[in-house]
Design an enzyme around this catalytic site. Structure first.
Site, PDB file in Angstrom:
ATOM      1  N   ASP A 156      36.475  66.502  42.874  1.00 58.34           N
ATOM      2  CA  ASP A 156      35.134  65.947  43.051  1.00 58.34           C
ATOM      3  C   ASP A 156      34.991  65.311  44.439  1.00 58.34           C
ATOM      4  O   ASP A 156      35.967  64.820  45.010  1.00 58.34           O
ATOM      5  CB  ASP A 156      34.856  64.917  41.946  1.00 58.34           C
ATOM      6  CG  ASP A 156      33.367  64.690  41.735  1.00 58.34           C
ATOM      7  OD1 ASP A 156      32.550  65.444  42.298  1.00 58.34           O
ATOM      8  OD2 ASP A 156      33.018  63.747  40.991  1.00 58.34           O
ATOM      9  N   ASN A 189      27.480  72.969  36.000  1.00 61.83           N
ATOM     10  CA  ASN A 189      27.180  73.157  37.424  1.00 61.83           C
ATOM     11  C   ASN A 189      26.128  74.254  37.676  1.00 61.83           C
ATOM     12  O   ASN A 189      25.591  74.352  38.780  1.00 61.83           O
ATOM     13  CB  ASN A 189      28.451  73.431  38.243  1.00 61.83           C
ATOM     14  CG  ASN A 189      29.338  72.211  38.406  1.00 61.83           C
ATOM     15  OD1 ASN A 189      30.559  72.314  38.453  1.00 61.83           O
ATOM     16  ND2 ASN A 189      28.733  71.024  38.502  1.00 61.83           N
TER      17      ASN A 189
HETATM   18  C1  IPE Z   1      32.792  67.900  37.741  1.00 63.48           C
HETATM   19  O1  IPE Z   1      32.142  67.400  38.851  1.00 63.48           O
HETATM   20  C2  IPE Z   1      32.928  69.383  37.844  1.00 63.48           C
HETATM   21  C3  IPE Z   1      33.825  69.877  38.880  1.00 63.48           C
HETATM   22  C4  IPE Z   1      34.507  69.173  39.718  1.00 63.48           C
HETATM   23  C5  IPE Z   1      33.920  71.304  38.940  1.00 63.48           C
HETATM   24  P1  IPE Z   1      30.560  67.122  38.879  1.00 63.48           P
HETATM   25  O2  IPE Z   1      30.287  66.512  40.192  1.00 63.48           O
HETATM   26  O3  IPE Z   1      29.833  68.352  38.514  1.00 63.48           O
HETATM   27  O4  IPE Z   1      30.394  66.079  37.688  1.00 63.48           O
HETATM   28  P2  IPE Z   1      29.264  64.992  37.405  1.00 63.48           P
HETATM   29  O5  IPE Z   1      27.966  65.705  37.351  1.00 63.48           O
HETATM   30  O6  IPE Z   1      29.311  64.018  38.539  1.00 63.48           O
HETATM   31  O7  IPE Z   1      29.685  64.363  36.113  1.00 63.48           O
HETATM   32  C1  IPE Z   2      32.869  68.950  43.446  1.00 62.62           C
HETATM   33  O1  IPE Z   2      32.142  68.341  44.448  1.00 62.62           O
HETATM   34  C2  IPE Z   2      32.706  70.437  43.430  1.00 62.62           C
HETATM   35  C3  IPE Z   2      31.881  70.940  42.319  1.00 62.62           C
HETATM   36  C4  IPE Z   2      31.424  70.237  41.317  1.00 62.62           C
HETATM   37  C5  IPE Z   2      31.533  72.344  42.346  1.00 62.62           C
HETATM   38  P1  IPE Z   2      30.640  67.888  44.224  1.00 62.62           P
HETATM   39  O2  IPE Z   2      29.748  68.988  44.683  1.00 62.62           O
HETATM   40  O3  IPE Z   2      30.404  67.427  42.844  1.00 62.62           O
HETATM   41  O4  IPE Z   2      30.561  66.674  45.240  1.00 62.62           O
HETATM   42  P2  IPE Z   2      29.751  65.321  45.063  1.00 62.62           P
HETATM   43  O5  IPE Z   2      30.109  64.742  43.741  1.00 62.62           O
HETATM   44  O6  IPE Z   2      28.295  65.699  45.136  1.00 62.62           O
HETATM   45  O7  IPE Z   2      30.190  64.474  46.210  1.00 62.62           O
HETATM   46 MG    MG Z   3      30.479  65.628  41.937  1.00 61.88          MG
END
Ligand code: IPE
Ligand code: IPE
Ligand code: MG
Length: 244
Positions: free
Chosen positions: A21, A69
Protein backbone atom coordinates in the site's frame (compact mmCIF):
# COMPACT_ATOMS: atom_id res chain seq x y z
CA UNK A 1 23.56 -4.84 5.51
CA UNK A 2 24.87 -4.63 9.05
CA UNK A 3 25.89 -8.01 10.47
CA UNK A 4 24.71 -7.17 14.01
CA UNK A 5 21.22 -6.60 12.65
CA UNK A 6 21.19 -9.87 10.71
CA UNK A 7 22.13 -11.61 13.97
CA UNK A 8 18.81 -10.37 15.44
CA UNK A 9 16.95 -12.53 12.95
CA UNK A 10 16.36 -15.37 15.35
CA UNK A 11 13.15 -16.59 13.72
CA UNK A 12 12.43 -16.50 10.00
CA UNK A 13 8.80 -16.65 8.87
CA UNK A 14 8.15 -19.43 6.38
CA UNK A 15 5.51 -17.30 4.64
CA UNK A 16 5.42 -13.50 4.48
CA UNK A 17 2.39 -11.81 2.92
CA UNK A 18 2.52 -8.14 1.94
CA UNK A 19 -0.26 -5.62 1.37
CA UNK A 20 1.64 -3.29 -0.94
CA UNK A 21 0.00 0.00 0.00
CA UNK A 22 0.98 3.63 -0.53
CA UNK A 23 1.86 3.83 -4.24
CA UNK A 24 -0.57 6.71 -4.79
CA UNK A 25 0.74 8.72 -1.83
CA UNK A 26 4.35 8.02 -2.89
CA UNK A 27 3.54 9.56 -6.30
CA UNK A 28 1.56 12.50 -4.84
CA UNK A 29 4.51 13.34 -2.59
CA UNK A 30 6.60 13.79 -5.74
CA UNK A 31 3.92 15.59 -7.77
CA UNK A 32 3.63 12.57 -10.09
CA UNK A 33 0.54 10.79 -11.44
CA UNK A 34 -0.69 7.78 -9.44
CA UNK A 35 0.46 5.38 -12.14
CA UNK A 36 4.06 6.51 -11.64
CA UNK A 37 3.67 5.27 -8.07
CA UNK A 38 2.32 1.94 -9.29
CA UNK A 39 5.24 1.67 -11.70
CA UNK A 40 7.77 2.32 -8.92
CA UNK A 41 5.87 -0.16 -6.75
CA UNK A 42 6.08 -2.84 -9.44
CA UNK A 43 9.80 -2.23 -9.82
CA UNK A 44 10.20 -2.77 -6.10
CA UNK A 45 8.93 -6.34 -6.37
CA UNK A 46 12.23 -7.72 -7.61
CA UNK A 47 14.18 -6.05 -4.78
CA UNK A 48 11.87 -7.45 -2.12
CA UNK A 49 11.69 -10.94 -3.65
CA UNK A 50 15.51 -11.16 -3.75
CA UNK A 51 15.81 -9.80 -0.22
CA UNK A 52 13.21 -12.24 1.12
CA UNK A 53 15.00 -15.15 -0.58
CA UNK A 54 18.32 -13.96 0.94
CA UNK A 55 16.76 -13.94 4.42
CA UNK A 56 15.46 -17.48 3.94
CA UNK A 57 11.75 -16.78 3.44
CA UNK A 58 10.25 -19.63 1.37
CA UNK A 59 6.82 -18.17 0.45
CA UNK A 60 6.02 -14.54 -0.26
CA UNK A 61 2.57 -13.26 -1.23
CA UNK A 62 1.97 -9.85 -2.77
CA UNK A 63 -1.47 -8.24 -2.69
CA UNK A 64 -1.43 -6.33 -5.97
CA UNK A 65 -5.09 -5.89 -6.93
CA UNK A 66 -8.15 -6.47 -4.75
CA UNK A 67 -11.69 -7.32 -5.84
CA UNK A 68 -12.55 -3.80 -4.60
CA UNK A 69 -9.87 -2.11 -6.72
CA UNK A 70 -12.20 -2.38 -9.76
CA UNK A 71 -13.90 0.70 -8.24
CA UNK A 72 -10.92 2.85 -9.23
CA UNK A 73 -10.97 5.03 -12.38
CA UNK A 74 -10.76 3.02 -15.61
CA UNK A 75 -7.38 4.50 -16.55
CA UNK A 76 -5.84 3.42 -13.27
CA UNK A 77 -7.30 -0.10 -13.56
CA UNK A 78 -6.02 -0.42 -17.14
CA UNK A 79 -2.62 0.88 -16.06
CA UNK A 80 -2.40 -1.71 -13.28
CA UNK A 81 -3.21 -4.51 -15.78
CA UNK A 82 -0.54 -3.20 -18.14
CA UNK A 83 2.02 -3.09 -15.33
CA UNK A 84 1.31 -6.72 -14.46
CA UNK A 85 1.77 -7.68 -18.09
CA UNK A 86 5.04 -5.71 -18.35
CA UNK A 87 6.28 -7.17 -15.06
CA UNK A 88 5.88 -10.69 -16.42
CA UNK A 89 7.56 -9.78 -19.73
CA UNK A 90 10.47 -8.06 -18.01
CA UNK A 91 11.06 -10.07 -14.85
CA UNK A 92 9.87 -13.64 -15.29
CA UNK A 93 12.99 -15.00 -16.98
CA UNK A 94 15.19 -13.41 -14.29
CA UNK A 95 13.00 -14.76 -11.52
CA UNK A 96 13.00 -18.19 -13.16
CA UNK A 97 16.83 -18.14 -13.21
CA UNK A 98 16.84 -17.23 -9.52
CA UNK A 99 14.71 -20.31 -8.80
CA UNK A 100 11.46 -18.49 -8.03
CA UNK A 101 8.18 -20.34 -8.53
CA UNK A 102 5.15 -18.19 -9.40
CA UNK A 103 1.62 -18.90 -8.18
CA UNK A 104 -1.54 -16.82 -8.41
CA UNK A 105 -4.51 -16.45 -6.05
CA UNK A 106 -7.79 -14.82 -7.06
CA UNK A 107 -9.77 -14.92 -10.30
CA UNK A 108 -7.38 -14.87 -13.24
CA UNK A 109 -10.25 -15.23 -15.72
CA UNK A 110 -11.37 -11.71 -14.79
CA UNK A 111 -8.25 -10.21 -16.38
CA UNK A 112 -9.00 -11.02 -20.01
CA UNK A 113 -7.65 -13.92 -22.10
CA UNK A 114 -4.28 -12.40 -23.04
CA UNK A 115 -3.18 -11.49 -19.53
CA UNK A 116 -4.65 -14.70 -18.14
CA UNK A 117 -2.57 -16.76 -20.58
CA UNK A 118 0.56 -14.77 -19.81
CA UNK A 119 0.22 -15.44 -16.09
CA UNK A 120 -0.60 -19.13 -16.66
CA UNK A 121 2.46 -19.52 -18.90
CA UNK A 122 4.69 -17.94 -16.24
CA UNK A 123 3.26 -20.31 -13.62
CA UNK A 124 3.93 -23.29 -15.91
CA UNK A 125 7.49 -22.10 -16.72
CA UNK A 126 8.47 -21.83 -13.05
CA UNK A 127 6.51 -24.74 -11.57
CA UNK A 128 9.51 -26.85 -10.53
CA UNK A 129 11.52 -24.03 -8.94
CA UNK A 130 12.43 -24.37 -5.29
CA UNK A 131 14.25 -21.27 -3.99
CA UNK A 132 11.17 -19.20 -3.16
CA UNK A 133 7.46 -19.33 -4.04
CA UNK A 134 6.07 -15.96 -5.12
CA UNK A 135 2.29 -15.77 -4.85
CA UNK A 136 0.57 -12.97 -6.69
CA UNK A 137 -2.82 -11.92 -5.32
CA UNK A 138 -4.35 -10.17 -8.30
CA UNK A 139 -8.12 -9.80 -8.59
CA UNK A 140 -8.16 -11.38 -5.14
CA UNK A 141 -10.60 -10.89 -2.27
CA UNK A 142 -10.74 -12.91 0.93
CA UNK A 143 -14.55 -13.02 1.04
CA UNK A 144 -14.72 -13.89 -2.64
CA UNK A 145 -12.28 -16.74 -1.95
CA UNK A 146 -14.54 -18.10 0.82
CA UNK A 147 -17.63 -17.84 -1.42
CA UNK A 148 -15.75 -19.64 -4.22
CA UNK A 149 -14.72 -22.41 -1.82
CA UNK A 150 -18.28 -22.88 -0.51
CA UNK A 151 -19.67 -23.05 -4.05
CA UNK A 152 -17.03 -25.61 -4.98
CA UNK A 153 -17.78 -27.78 -1.95
CA UNK A 154 -21.52 -27.64 -2.62
CA UNK A 155 -21.01 -28.56 -6.26
CA UNK A 156 -18.90 -31.54 -5.16
CA UNK A 157 -21.74 -32.61 -2.86
CA UNK A 158 -19.54 -32.54 0.26
CA UNK A 159 -21.67 -33.85 3.18
CA UNK A 160 -22.20 -31.31 6.01
CA UNK A 161 -20.48 -33.46 8.63
CA UNK A 162 -17.31 -33.64 6.53
CA UNK A 163 -16.81 -29.87 6.57
CA UNK A 164 -13.82 -28.98 8.73
CA UNK A 165 -10.93 -26.48 8.71
CA UNK A 166 -8.69 -28.75 6.69
CA UNK A 167 -11.30 -29.31 3.98
CA UNK A 168 -12.08 -25.59 3.72
CA UNK A 169 -8.34 -24.79 3.46
CA UNK A 170 -8.07 -27.30 0.63
CA UNK A 171 -10.79 -25.44 -1.29
CA UNK A 172 -9.17 -22.03 -0.94
CA UNK A 173 -7.06 -20.48 -3.72
CA UNK A 174 -4.17 -21.01 -1.28
CA UNK A 175 -4.58 -24.83 -1.13
CA UNK A 176 -1.16 -26.33 -0.41
CA UNK A 177 0.36 -23.01 0.68
CA UNK A 178 1.10 -22.65 4.42
CA UNK A 179 -0.79 -19.86 6.23
CA UNK A 180 1.18 -16.61 6.41
CA UNK A 181 3.29 -16.27 9.56
CA UNK A 182 3.67 -12.55 9.03
CA UNK A 183 1.45 -10.06 7.19
CA UNK A 184 3.03 -6.70 6.42
CA UNK A 185 0.98 -3.67 5.35
CA UNK A 186 3.11 -0.76 4.22
CA UNK A 187 2.21 2.95 4.32
CA UNK A 188 0.94 3.03 7.91
CA UNK A 189 -2.64 1.94 7.15
CA UNK A 190 -3.88 -0.68 9.61
CA UNK A 191 -6.61 -2.87 8.14
CA UNK A 192 -6.91 -6.08 6.15
CA UNK A 193 -8.81 -4.68 3.13
CA UNK A 194 -10.12 -8.20 2.41
CA UNK A 195 -6.72 -9.92 2.34
CA UNK A 196 -6.28 -13.59 3.33
CA UNK A 197 -9.30 -13.47 5.64
CA UNK A 198 -9.34 -17.22 6.32
CA UNK A 199 -5.56 -17.74 6.43
CA UNK A 200 -4.39 -14.84 8.62
CA UNK A 201 -6.22 -15.67 11.85
CA UNK A 202 -2.94 -16.41 13.66
CA UNK A 203 -0.57 -14.33 11.56
CA UNK A 204 1.60 -11.69 13.18
CA UNK A 205 0.90 -8.26 11.66
CA UNK A 206 3.33 -5.41 11.07
CA UNK A 207 2.56 -1.91 9.83
CA UNK A 208 5.77 -0.19 8.70
CA UNK A 209 5.35 3.49 7.79
CA UNK A 210 7.18 3.38 4.43
CA UNK A 211 5.12 3.66 1.25
CA UNK A 212 5.47 0.47 -0.79
CA UNK A 213 7.93 1.82 -3.43
CA UNK A 214 10.30 2.81 -0.58
CA UNK A 215 10.02 -0.51 1.29
CA UNK A 216 13.51 -1.86 0.61
CA UNK A 217 15.75 -4.67 1.91
CA UNK A 218 16.64 -2.70 5.05
CA UNK A 219 12.95 -2.08 5.81
CA UNK A 220 12.17 -5.77 5.30
CA UNK A 221 15.01 -6.67 7.67
CA UNK A 222 13.65 -4.30 10.34
CA UNK A 223 10.20 -5.88 10.00
CA UNK A 224 11.61 -9.41 10.18
CA UNK A 225 13.51 -8.44 13.33
CA UNK A 226 10.23 -7.18 14.82
CA UNK A 227 8.72 -10.57 13.94
CA UNK A 228 11.65 -12.38 15.61
CA UNK A 229 10.70 -10.65 18.87
CA UNK A 230 7.04 -11.73 18.78
CA UNK A 231 5.78 -14.52 21.02
CA UNK A 232 3.29 -16.64 19.07
CA UNK A 233 0.99 -18.53 21.42
CA UNK A 234 -1.86 -19.67 19.11
CA UNK A 235 -4.22 -19.49 22.06
CA UNK A 236 -1.93 -21.59 24.25
CA UNK A 237 0.80 -20.47 26.63
CA UNK A 238 4.40 -19.46 26.03
CA UNK A 239 6.69 -22.46 25.84
CA UNK A 240 8.51 -22.32 29.26
CA UNK A 241 11.75 -23.51 27.58
CA UNK A 242 11.78 -20.33 25.48
CA UNK A 243 11.36 -18.01 28.49
CA UNK A 244 14.77 -18.73 30.01
C1 IPE B 1 -5.42 -2.82 -0.48
O1 IPE B 1 -5.11 -1.48 -0.66
C2 IPE B 1 -5.29 -3.55 -1.77
C3 IPE B 1 -3.95 -3.69 -2.31
C4 IPE B 1 -2.85 -3.25 -1.79
C5 IPE B 1 -3.88 -4.41 -3.55
P1 IPE B 1 -6.22 -0.36 -0.92
O2 IPE B 1 -5.50 0.92 -0.96
O3 IPE B 1 -7.04 -0.73 -2.09
O4 IPE B 1 -7.13 -0.50 0.38
P2 IPE B 1 -8.11 0.55 1.08
O5 IPE B 1 -9.11 0.97 0.07
O6 IPE B 1 -7.26 1.70 1.53
O7 IPE B 1 -8.68 -0.21 2.24
C1 IPE C 1 -1.46 0.19 -3.48
O1 IPE C 1 -1.28 1.55 -3.55
C2 IPE C 1 -1.64 -0.44 -4.83
C3 IPE C 1 -3.02 -0.87 -5.12
C4 IPE C 1 -4.02 -0.87 -4.27
C5 IPE C 1 -3.30 -1.32 -6.46
P1 IPE C 1 -2.51 2.56 -3.54
O2 IPE C 1 -2.87 2.86 -4.95
O3 IPE C 1 -3.62 2.06 -2.70
O4 IPE C 1 -1.83 3.82 -2.88
P2 IPE C 1 -2.49 4.87 -1.88
O5 IPE C 1 -3.13 4.10 -0.77
O6 IPE C 1 -3.51 5.62 -2.69
O7 IPE C 1 -1.36 5.72 -1.43
MG1 MG D 1 -4.13 2.32 -0.77
Amino acid sequence: MEAHKISELTKIPLHVAIIMDGNGRWAAQRGLPRLAGHRAGTENLRTVISAAADFGVKYITFYAFSTENWKRPEDEVKGLMRLLSEFIDREMIKLHKQGARLLHIGHLEGLGPTLEKKVRDAIELTKDNKTITVILAFNYGGRDEIITAIKQMLSEGVPADEVNEDLISKHMFTAGIPDPDLVIRTSGEQRTSNFLVWQSVYSEWAFPKAYWPDFNKEALLETLIEYSQRDRRFGGLTDPKKQE
